[in-house]
Write a protein that holds these residues in place. Structure first.
Motif, PDB file in Angstrom:
ATOM      1  N   PHE B 105      45.221 -18.605 -21.474  1.00  0.00           N
ATOM      2  CA  PHE B 105      44.373 -19.223 -22.278  1.00  0.00           C
ATOM      3  C   PHE B 105      43.157 -18.729 -23.058  1.00  0.00           C
ATOM      4  O   PHE B 105      43.325 -19.573 -24.340  1.00  0.00           O
ATOM      5  N   SER B 106      42.808 -17.841 -22.855  1.00  0.00           N
ATOM      6  CA  SER B 106      41.729 -16.671 -23.438  1.00  0.00           C
ATOM      7  C   SER B 106      42.573 -16.441 -24.786  1.00  0.00           C
ATOM      8  O   SER B 106      42.183 -15.561 -25.693  1.00  0.00           O
ATOM      9  N   VAL B 107      43.560 -15.924 -24.006  1.00  0.00           N
ATOM     10  CA  VAL B 107      44.465 -15.205 -24.895  1.00  0.00           C
ATOM     11  C   VAL B 107      44.563 -16.229 -25.936  1.00  0.00           C
ATOM     12  O   VAL B 107      44.579 -15.757 -27.571  1.00  0.00           O
ATOM     13  N   VAL B 108      45.301 -17.056 -26.144  1.00  0.00           N
ATOM     14  CA  VAL B 108      45.062 -17.932 -27.611  1.00  0.00           C
ATOM     15  C   VAL B 108      43.936 -18.452 -27.983  1.00  0.00           C
ATOM     16  O   VAL B 108      44.361 -18.585 -29.377  1.00  0.00           O
ATOM     17  N   ARG B 109      43.285 -18.867 -27.564  1.00  0.00           N
ATOM     18  CA  ARG B 109      42.029 -19.394 -28.018  1.00  0.00           C
ATOM     19  C   ARG B 109      41.142 -17.974 -28.752  1.00  0.00           C
ATOM     20  O   ARG B 109      41.053 -18.621 -29.924  1.00  0.00           O
ATOM     21  N   GLN B 110      41.683 -17.175 -28.082  1.00  0.00           N
ATOM     22  CA  GLN B 110      40.954 -15.849 -28.906  1.00  0.00           C
ATOM     23  C   GLN B 110      41.747 -15.449 -30.566  1.00  0.00           C
ATOM     24  O   GLN B 110      41.329 -15.400 -31.210  1.00  0.00           O
ATOM     25  N   ALA B 111      42.978 -15.469 -30.318  1.00  0.00           N
ATOM     26  CA  ALA B 111      44.339 -16.123 -31.208  1.00  0.00           C
ATOM     27  C   ALA B 111      43.470 -16.656 -32.676  1.00  0.00           C
ATOM     28  O   ALA B 111      43.818 -16.191 -33.955  1.00  0.00           O
ATOM     29  N   CYS B 112      43.161 -18.090 -31.619  1.00  0.00           N
ATOM     30  CA  CYS B 112      42.886 -19.227 -32.831  1.00  0.00           C
ATOM     31  C   CYS B 112      41.927 -18.584 -33.925  1.00  0.00           C
ATOM     32  O   CYS B 112      41.539 -18.846 -35.053  1.00  0.00           O
ATOM     33  N   VAL B 113      41.158 -18.109 -32.524  1.00  0.00           N
ATOM     34  CA  VAL B 113      39.597 -18.056 -33.562  1.00  0.00           C
ATOM     35  C   VAL B 113      39.839 -16.961 -34.214  1.00  0.00           C
ATOM     36  O   VAL B 113      39.244 -17.203 -35.576  1.00  0.00           O
ATOM     37  N   ARG B 114      39.595 -15.963 -33.920  1.00  0.00           N
ATOM     38  CA  ARG B 114      40.515 -14.338 -35.202  1.00  0.00           C
ATOM     39  C   ARG B 114      41.133 -15.264 -36.375  1.00  0.00           C
ATOM     40  O   ARG B 114      40.739 -14.671 -37.523  1.00  0.00           O
ATOM     41  N   SER B 115      42.418 -15.760 -36.119  1.00  0.00           N
ATOM     42  CA  SER B 115      42.964 -16.351 -37.447  1.00  0.00           C
ATOM     43  C   SER B 115      42.509 -17.596 -38.270  1.00  0.00           C
ATOM     44  O   SER B 115      42.699 -16.992 -39.179  1.00  0.00           O
ATOM     45  N   LEU B 116      41.532 -18.356 -37.531  1.00  0.00           N
ATOM     46  CA  LEU B 116      40.600 -19.260 -38.514  1.00  0.00           C
ATOM     47  C   LEU B 116      39.423 -18.696 -39.027  1.00  0.00           C
ATOM     48  O   LEU B 116      38.919 -18.632 -39.952  1.00  0.00           O
ATOM     49  N   SER B 117      38.522 -17.622 -37.970  1.00  0.00           N
ATOM     50  CA  SER B 117      37.220 -17.958 -38.128  1.00  0.00           C
ATOM     51  C   SER B 117      36.755 -15.821 -38.837  1.00  0.00           C
ATOM     52  O   SER B 117      35.845 -16.064 -39.336  1.00  0.00           O
ATOM     53  N   CYS B 118      37.623 -14.879 -38.443  1.00  0.00           N
ATOM     54  CA  CYS B 118      37.616 -13.487 -38.396  1.00  0.00           C
ATOM     55  C   CYS B 118      38.103 -13.150 -39.764  1.00  0.00           C
ATOM     56  O   CYS B 118      37.566 -11.948 -40.928  1.00  0.00           O
ATOM     57  N   GLU B 119      39.601 -13.236 -39.330  1.00  0.00           N
ATOM     58  CA  GLU B 119      40.831 -12.376 -40.687  1.00  0.00           C
ATOM     59  C   GLU B 119      40.953 -13.171 -41.351  1.00  0.00           C
ATOM     60  O   GLU B 119      40.932 -14.346 -41.998  1.00  0.00           O
TER      61      GLU B 119
END
Lengths: 830, 516
Positions: B105-119
């Motif tokens: 759950f957190s892995v996907v959440r993390q990936a989602c935020v990084r892909s759309l907000s960080c990277e």
């Protein structure tokens, strides 16, 4: 300065002054913002007093890409790959947290200050300046990434993880079980890999997670202080060829060979670390910068050359083992040629037992042959001479997917024993034909699995990847009965799948949308895979042409070849840097213009971040997730009843450019560190680099798993000597590289009897079968040895001779073979 | 592939959200998986919270419902999700809005935020790879979908592929890029059609130009449609089912894109002979069934009973025998004494018939059980206990009761192999397991010589002189040569039919090609 010029010549500056591969070192400091510490594109005219020109205009954007718009509080290293469309480039970045020795904190500042003092030539270039027009501030608070099971132990370096004890504790099944199940270590390796990289356990910190950027020249034991908010990014930017086909070829090569590229990047990083440490000791600021630039340029030159060689070097066009297992129709011819070459070689080095010594070393260290002689319990399907394909491994790959490329790399380096050792073989000699003969014969004994690629249909209509096409179905029942058990087998009901699509989308004409989709595909999709695989082999041929036996340019060494305008160069040349600044600026402008998605205010962003953390701390934070902890196992069973079941779309094979084809090198102009096997004319560069390469292999194995020892077999066809060089023993007598190989009597009689049979005109096909039978005998002997050693602590060598009839010359070979199926053997015979 | 795929969306109101996630659930491992290191992490989490705790608490008071809108949602809460089963491997592909495995759950959440907000991706649409050992590795592809009602007339999405195997994921870049592009283009084109038709009906630009602009309420102004679902943007009622199929296929195809051909050694002659015997027996059994219509099993003829006994004459049976029995070759040797044992073993190896008389069939069978280990399986023809004498060509091991008469014609130094066997047997330091492995080595070694001799004399029909050369290179000459040759010839009878016929056909094919 002289030094730099020399290297840049070696690395072939292109006409416009940009290089194939660009290096940027960037620093992200909490106090000082972002700063470029090195940009190879900005190094201009080396013989002037101003070596450093203004930074390239794209560095701000590149910095954003390296560090992200929000910096992370994660302390380990981060890997990123970006694809830049215009000009086509690939950027690989590694971002490290920095580590200082206690006495020398803030050490990059010295270098930074030096740069700043040269303000005319190298103005401080922080991203906050460049980002004024950005809606989103570059320096918001770092995203706190929760640490899961992450040890804070600062000194957990590679040394610890690669220690022998941890390797021996590798979770292999007990020797007893592997003995009775008869599973080969190649199977075990693959199973363990699948488990170690499984998503089902969530992220489990692995052996090499805490790599940092060290700015301390003291050893790691000196209680290092971590400055958390300072990061250093190292980026390699590779300009891709403009032509689509070349571009495609290079990318296929780059991504499939990424572990090797990464390993060289790690080497580069170490060199940059050292350059920073060394230049700190220099008091005078301009000299300090000179030394720093010099060292980094040198390391970059090395990197460029290695990568170039890796891509361009000649390969063995028909490796015996791989050709035999992939084309069974050619088998007889292959066997004939192989035996002919082997008997010529045997005659050549008869007095010194050259071939026997070489094969002893190769069979001892490139251990992938063992599983190919372990007797199968399955009857052969076609004919008795064909070895059966492993059905257990096949099933494993399907049910517990692992990376076949990784598995193949391990096979080639012989990483199947315990503790894990990796080995390469280099054949040195001035006589080209002789070296090539040795390489050819060895390509039968250095084995690996063969890889094939399944190609998908390229048309969008038929491609299951597109959700809005003919694959679309409406399997949702009108009155769903969630309790009704479903048992749908994939692929059998494809037609049933394609149910009434036309009815499914009201108001729109399906045909129409297909037309649109189809034309779109034609205009934008990359070249079909089938074509691309053909292109790859074409490339190999081209390389052969370029470096082949008839090429006159070979004698002139690599530089000469590179200078000559061979057709191959046009095909693969990848220019570096961004020749058209306007294109790049356009990109950046487009970003801010379209930046509405990012145009959130800071407050919202903060909220998002805390959302993440809330979700981390309690799994039930989002409504749709189940509150109860479901184990994967329970989940597996539980899914039978709940979800709507949909059949899986079908998958519609070709040879792929894999390590088996790329790491079996031919007669190369220069020593190369990656190849499992290659030949060179002179060992000059080998002697310079080998020890450092072996040490690097242990520290940063391309295999992505801890390695206890790196070895290199060096066969000299001029002096007819075979030596094994190891990462463990540095000093050798008489200035020699390694130790001589003791000829195993088993191996010697094995080759002798095979070649005698061949001399008696027995069918070569049969001789090769006999060779395999004899190798199987070696395997059986290793089983006896392992069984004898079971439960013992130390066994004198003499006793082995008396009890098992094993000669002392055979013990290293048998022990290595035994360690693939009985890991405890290594401990006893160490 | 050991990965999951998720569709993520940057919601104008709620920021990055995971919309739809397809994960692969594997059947239980062939062996128990290694439990990963303990994951405490609490200390770290506490540390990470410092300083930002207030914000977090303020936000967590917000209800879940308020955090979700149409745009943040894929399947309705009541929807059970989708599953596809790979019948061959048993892997299940599950799709829900969020992953069902809690650790993901957190892995996907993390990936989602990084892909759309960080990277940062140049041009904002395209592929990025990012990740680390702690949070997993992500291949992300960001893209826009047309929305006539959205700010800037488009919405921002990403598809992320998350895996722990960094190298595998990077190796798969070209494949993933190729196929995700198709997925994305297909979504974009479908949405573009919807967009165009909506613009025809009601051009938004004009509407917006005419309406009063108020920044504070801007996103909420059109709250009815403020965040439209992807289903609405594509007018595709089965969008999620289709995406499930696409994502499941992607996971499967990426995992099976490269296949390995991994070879094993050829089976030993012993294995082949056992398989052949089994097949013969099965064929005969089915022949009987066919003839009798499968109704009754008639009494097998005598020859079959011999064969059947042959089969029972196998490992594992020994435990069933009551009374005294021989446990191992060494045991037999101890009982018989070294010299008698050697005599016996010599005859066994040479293929002479061994007749064992005694009142206890169990004891005799146990003796044969240990003795047969000296020979290739194909050379063993045993009649453990017979009421009358059987000829030597029928069996080389024969058990008889003391009163059975033996025909007159029956009643009448050693090979290298025997000497070596004796060394292993006489060494008390070697365990029974080691001795049996030593025997295996010796037998395989000699079997390989047998193969060469067979090829040479029977297949190629070479003369005496050449044969002598071959014997020399096989190490069968010298002292005991006569016995060695005798042994090799006897053992030839134990070769599998498959092997012999292969060599014969290979020669015939060779002759044909030569004559052409």
């Amino acid at each position: 300065v002289k030094h730099i010029r020399m290297i840049s010549e070696g690395s072939r500056d292109t006409e416009d002054g940009s290089n194939d591969i660009r290096l940027i070192v960037y620093q992200d400091c909490e106090r000082r913002g972002r700063q470029v510490l090195f940009d190879s594109k900005a190094i201009h005219k080396l013989d002037t007093s101003e070596p450093y020109t203004r930074p390239a205009p794209d560095v701000t954007m590149l910095g954003e890409m390296m560090f992200g718009s929000v910096s992370m509080s994660y302390k380990g290293s981060t890997l990123k790959i970006h694809h830049i469309r215009s000009p086509p480039q690939l950027m690989v970045s590694k971002v490290f947290s920095t580590r200082f020795g206690s006495s020398t904190s803030e050490s990059t500042n010295t270098l930074q200050d030096s740069f700043e003092s040269m303000s005319q030539t190298f103005p401080s270039h922080t991203s906050s300046i460049g980002c004024n027009d950005s809606v989103f501030p570059a320096h918001s608070n770092p995203v706190d990434m929760p640490s899961r099971g992450h040890s804070e132990d600062g000194d957990s370096g590679i040394a610890r993880s690669a220690s022998l004890s941890s390797l021996l504790a590798t979770p292999l099944p007990s020797p007893g079980s592997s003995f009775s199940s008869g599973l080969s270590s190649s199977y075990q390796r693959r199973l363990l890999r699948s488990q170690a990289t499984s998503l089902q356990h969530g992220p489990v910190p692995r052996w090499n997670t805490e790599e940092m950027f060290s700015l301390s020249d003291e050893s790691c034991s000196s209680n290092p202080v971590m400055i958390q908010r300072k990061k250093i990014a190292i980026s390699i930017i590779i300009s891709l060829p403009e032509r689509e086909e070349e571009n495609h070829n290079f990318q296929e090569f780059f991504f499939s060979h990424f572990p090797l590229f990464e390993s060289h990047m790690n080497k580069l990083k170490t060199a940059i670390e050292r350059a920073m440490i060394v230049c700190r000791r220099i008091a005078e600021s301009s000299q300090r910068v000179q030394v720093y630039l010099c060292r980094v340029m040198e390391a970059l030159g090395e990197f460029r050359m290695t990568v170039w060689n890796l891509y361009m070097a000649p390969r063995i066009s028909e490796p015996v083992w791989l050709s035999m297992i992939s084309q069974s129709t050619e088998r007889n011819l292959l066997c004939q040629r192989f035996l002919k070459e082997m008997s010529l070689l045997m005659e050549h080095g008869a007095k010194s037992q050259f071939l026997s010594a070489l094969l002893t070393a190769v069979l001892t260290h490139h251990l992938a042959w063992v599983s190919t002689v372990m007797p199968s319990s399955m009857p052969p399907i076609k004919s008795a001479c064909q070895k059966p394909a492993s059905q257990t491994a096949d099933l494993l790959a399907k049910s517990h997917p692992y990376n076949p490329l990784w598995a193949q790399l391990g096979d080639l380096y012989g990483a199947l024993g315990s503790p894990v050792r990796v080995c390469r073989t280099v054949v040195v000699g001035r006589r080209r034909e002789l070296v090539q003969r040795v390489l050819y014969v060895l390509s039968y004994f250095i084995r690996c699995s063969d890889l094939q690629e399944h190609v998908q249909p390229q048309e969008q209509m038929d491609n299951p990847a597109s959700p809005c096409t003919s694959q679309t179905t409406d399997p949702t029942p009108e009155k769903p009965d969630p309790l009704k058990p479903t048992a749908c087998v994939i692929g059998t009901s494809e037609k049933a799948l394609n149910s009434d699509l036309g009815n499914a989308i009201p108001g729109t004409s399906v045909e129409q949308s297909h037309e649109i989709l189809l034309t779109d595909t034609k205009s934008t999709s990359p070249s079909p895979s089938v074509e691309s695989t053909a292109v790859r082999s074409e490339f190999t041929e081209m390389a052969q042409e370029c470096f082949g036996e008839d090429s006159d340019s070979v004698g002139g060494g690599l530089e000469h070849i590179l200078a000559s305008q061979s057709p191959l160069l046009h095909r693969v040349q990848f220019h570096i840097g961004s020749p058209s600044e306007t294109a790049n600026d356009g990109q950046a402008g487009g970003l801010t213009g379209a930046g509405c998605g990012r145009g959130l205010d800071r407050k919202l962003h903060q909220r998002l971040l805390s959302d993440i953390r809330r979700n981390e701390s309690s799994d039930s934070a989002l409504g749709d997730s189940d509150d109860e902890e479901t184990s994967a196992q329970e989940l597996y069973v539980a899914t039978e009843q709940n979800e709507y079941e949909l059949p899986l779309p079908r998958q519609v094979q070709t040879n792929v450019n894999h390590f088996g084809r790329s790491l079996l090198g031919g007669y190369c102009p220069q020593y190369m560190p990656d190849f499992a096997l290659h030949g060179i004319s002179s060992d000059l560069r080998l002697k310079q680099c080998l020890m450092a390469d072996l040490e690097h292999t242990v520290l940063h194995p391309a295999l992505d798993e801890p390695v206890a020892e790196a070895l290199c077999i060096v066969a000299d066809t001029d002096r007819l000597s075979v030596q094994v060089v190891t990462s463990q023993k540095r000093v050798c007598e008489g200035g020699r590289l390694g130790r001589d190989v003791m000829v195993s009597n088993l191996v010697h009689t094995l080759i002798t009897s095979v070649l005698q049979l061949y001399a008696l005109n027995i069918a070569s096909d049969f001789c090769v079968m006999h060779l395999e039978d004899r190798l199987q005998e070696v395997y059986f002997k290793s089983r006896s040895l392992a069984e004898y050693l079971r439960g013992q602590t130390r066994v004198p060598v003499k006793e082995l001779g008396l009890a098992l009839g094993i000669e002392s010359s055979d013990i290293p070979l048998l022990a290595a073979v035994a360690s693939t199926h009985s890991p405890y053997v290594a401990q006893i015979l160490l | 592939m050991n990965a999951l795929v998720a569709l993520c969306h940057f919601c104008e109101l709620h920021g990055p959200r995971t919309l739809f996630c397809t994960e692969a659930v594997h059947p239980p491992s062939p062996s128990p998986p290694q439990p990963g290191p303990a994951i405490p992490g609490d200390r770290d989490r506490e540390a990470d919270r410092e300083g930002e705790g207030l914000t977090m608490r303020a936000n967590s008071s917000a209800t879940q419902g308020a955090d979700m809108c149409e745009g943040c949602r894929s399947l309705p809460a009541s929807h059970p999700g989708f599953v596809s089963v790979d019948g061959e491997t048993g892997i299940r592909y599950l799709s829900h809005q969020h992953p069902r495995q809690p650790q993901l759950f957190s892995v996907v959440r993390q990936a989602c935020v990084r892909s759309l907000s960080c990277e940062v991706c140049p041009g904002r649409e395209g592929p990025i790879f990012f990740g680390d050992e702690q949070h997993g590795f992500v291949f992300s592809h960001t893209f826009f979908i047309k929305d006539s009602l959205a700010r800037g007339f488009q919405r921002w999405y990403s598809i992320v592929v998350v895996a722990m195997d960094r190298i595998y994921l990077i190796n798969s870049w070209p494949f993933l890029l190729r196929h995700l592009r198709l997925t994305i283009q297909s979504l974009q084109n479908t949405a573009l059609k919807v967009f165009d038709s909506e613009q025809c009906v009601c051009p938004q630009r004009a509407v917006r130009m005419n309406s009063a602009f108020s920044p504070a309420v801007f996103p909420h102004q059109r709250s009815g449609n403020a965040a439209r679902s992807l289903t609405s943007l594509t007018q595709h009622p089965n969008l999620w089912a289709s995406l499930h199929s696409s994502f499941s296929w992607l996971l499967k195809a990426c995992g099976s894109r490269l296949t390995e051909k991994l070879l094993e050694g050829a089976p030993t002659e012993d294995t082949l002979v056992l398989i052949e015997r089994q097949t013969e027996q099965e064929e005969e059994m089915s022949g009987w069934d066919g003839a009798e219509g499968g109704v009754s099993n008639p009494q097998p003829s005598q020859s079959e009973s011999v064969q059947a006994k042959d089969f029972q004459f196998d490992d594992g049976r020994q435990e069933d025998i009551l009374g005294p029995k021989f446990k191992s070759l060494r045991h037999l040797r101890q009982v018989l004494g070294a010299s008698d044992f050697r005599q016996l073993a010599w005859h066994v190896l040479m293929g002479n018939q061994v007749i064992w008389r005694g009142a206890d069939p169990g004891l005799i069978q146990s003796a044969f059980n240990v003795l047969k280990a000296l020979l290739p399986v194909g050379c063993v023809r045993a009649v453990p206990y017979s009421p009358h004498y059987e000829e030597a060509y029928r069996c080389n091991f024969l058990g008889l009761s003391p009163d059975v008469p033996i025909p007159a014609h029956v009643s009448s130094s050693g090979p290298t192999l025997l000497n070596k066997m004796e060394v292993a047997l006489s060494n008390e330091n070697l365990s029974v397991e080691v001795v049996s492995l030593c025997l295996l080595c010796l037998k395989e070694e000699w079997m390989n010589k047998v193969k060469v001799l067979f090829k040479f004399s029977k297949v190629d029909g070479r003369g005496k002189e050449d044969t002598q050369k071959v014997l020399a290179l096989l190490g069968a000459t010298g002292p005991g040569e006569e016995d060695n040759v005798r042994l090799l010839k006897f053992w030839m009878t134990g070769l599998s039919k498959l092997y012999k016929s292969h060599l014969m056909t290979a020669v015939r094919v060779g002759e044909r090609t030569l004559s052409q």
